[in-house]
Design a protein around this motif. Structure first.
Motif, PDB file in Angstrom:
ATOM      1  N   THR A  19      54.048  41.007  36.892  1.00 26.87           N
ATOM      2  CA  THR A  19      54.772  39.894  37.184  1.00 26.87           C
ATOM      3  C   THR A  19      54.145  38.719  37.470  1.00 26.87           C
ATOM      4  O   THR A  19      53.016  39.030  38.124  1.00 26.87           O
ATOM      5  N   LEU A  70      58.532  46.615  35.013  1.00 25.82           N
ATOM      6  CA  LEU A  70      57.397  45.680  34.666  1.00 25.82           C
ATOM      7  C   LEU A  70      56.152  46.018  35.396  1.00 25.82           C
ATOM      8  O   LEU A  70      56.047  46.000  36.819  1.00 25.82           O
ATOM      9  N   LEU A 113      59.196  39.630  41.655  1.00 27.52           N
ATOM     10  CA  LEU A 113      59.831  38.364  40.757  1.00 27.52           C
ATOM     11  C   LEU A 113      61.051  38.127  40.941  1.00 27.52           C
ATOM     12  O   LEU A 113      61.814  37.027  41.003  1.00 27.52           O
ATOM     13  N   GLU A 162      62.473  46.861  39.375  1.00 19.27           N
ATOM     14  CA  GLU A 162      61.557  45.707  38.722  1.00 19.27           C
ATOM     15  C   GLU A 162      60.119  46.519  38.602  1.00 19.27           C
ATOM     16  O   GLU A 162      59.462  46.190  37.593  1.00 19.27           O
TER      17      GLU A 162
END
Length: 257
Positions: free
Chosen positions: A241, A238, A185, A234
């Protein structure tokens, strides 16, 4: 990508270094650990293994039951150079190859993008048939048509996917999507800008399709490491995403085929 010898040569040289491959291989290992913990004796088939970068990564991590198949003679030759007894198999004919052999895990990364629906459905069924009842199919795929660009032309990609595509077709193949995420993302705006610029150049004739180059090249070491760290952070922060140029899926066998 079959028939593009120069692309296989670049892949063979750069898989262990390039930020994108490093990130993908670590995602695969995480999926294995989440299901099988510290076990290293599970049987793993890399279907469409390319030049063997993932097999080499897993071997370095201590996994022993590794097997590879690919439909490119160039890819198979590079795998043999790494010391893997990879077999030349056209995946369209997978149903006829060792039909009674079952695996704990099958990895099929960036392969489905070369198959039309007519060929993809039988391939998914053949992969499902080779999974043990509690097995996993791990698959990374090119995502979102917005990201089509020079790379797609260079390596012969014919399609990109969204998660809904697989949610519609895998249940009928004895499979179930357990988890899925797009990635990365954070890098999507940059990748999208580059790809849209490439498409504009192609449209205006500034770039010829026959001169297209893939994304498989090694940037300066500082940039390569920065991109890798961005994706790594990331992934840690997360678990899922909603957007990215790739779609990573972990798919369960339902053991009904």
């Amino acid at each position: 990508m079959i028939g593009r010898s120069e692309e296989y040569e670049k892949m063979f040289r750069l898989e262990g270094q390039l930020w994108w491959y490093r990130s993908l291989h670590e995602r695969v290992e995480m999926a294995l650990q989440q299901r099988f913990g510290k076990r290293r004796d599970i049987t793993i088939l890399d279907a469409g293994c390319g030049t063997g970068g993932l097999l080499n990564f897993l071997r370095q991590r201590g996994y022993t039951g590794l097997r590879g198949l690919d439909g490119s003679t160039d890819a198979v030759a590079f795998c043999h150079e790494r010391g893997f007894p990879v077999t030349f198999v056209n995946l369209n004919n997978l149903a006829d190859f060792e039909p009674d052999t079952k695996y704990d895990v099958i990895v099929c990364n960036d392969v489905f993008c070369y198959f039309t629906d007519t060929d993809l459905l039988p391939l998914l069924s053949a992969l499902s048939h080779r999974l043990k009842p509690d097995g996993l199919l791990v698959s990374n795929n090119n995502a979102f048509n917005l990201f089509m660009g020079e790379h797609d032309l260079a390596v012969g990609i014919i399609r990109r996917f969204v998660l809904a595509d697989f949610e519609q077709i895998v249940p009928g193949r004895g499979l179930h999507v357990r988890s899925a995420t797009y990635w990365s993302l954070a890098l999507s705006p940059l990748i999208l800008l580059i790809r849209q610029w490439q498409r504009l150049q192609l449209k205006l004739g500034w770039l010829k399709a026959e001169d297209a180059q893939s994304d498989v090249y090694l940037p300066p070491s500082w940039l390569n490491e920065t991109l890798y760290q961005i994706v790594r952070v990331e992934q840690k922060l997360l678990r899922r995403t909603p957007f990215g140029s790739s779609l990573f899926m972990v798919i369960d066998s339902q053991g009904i085929l």
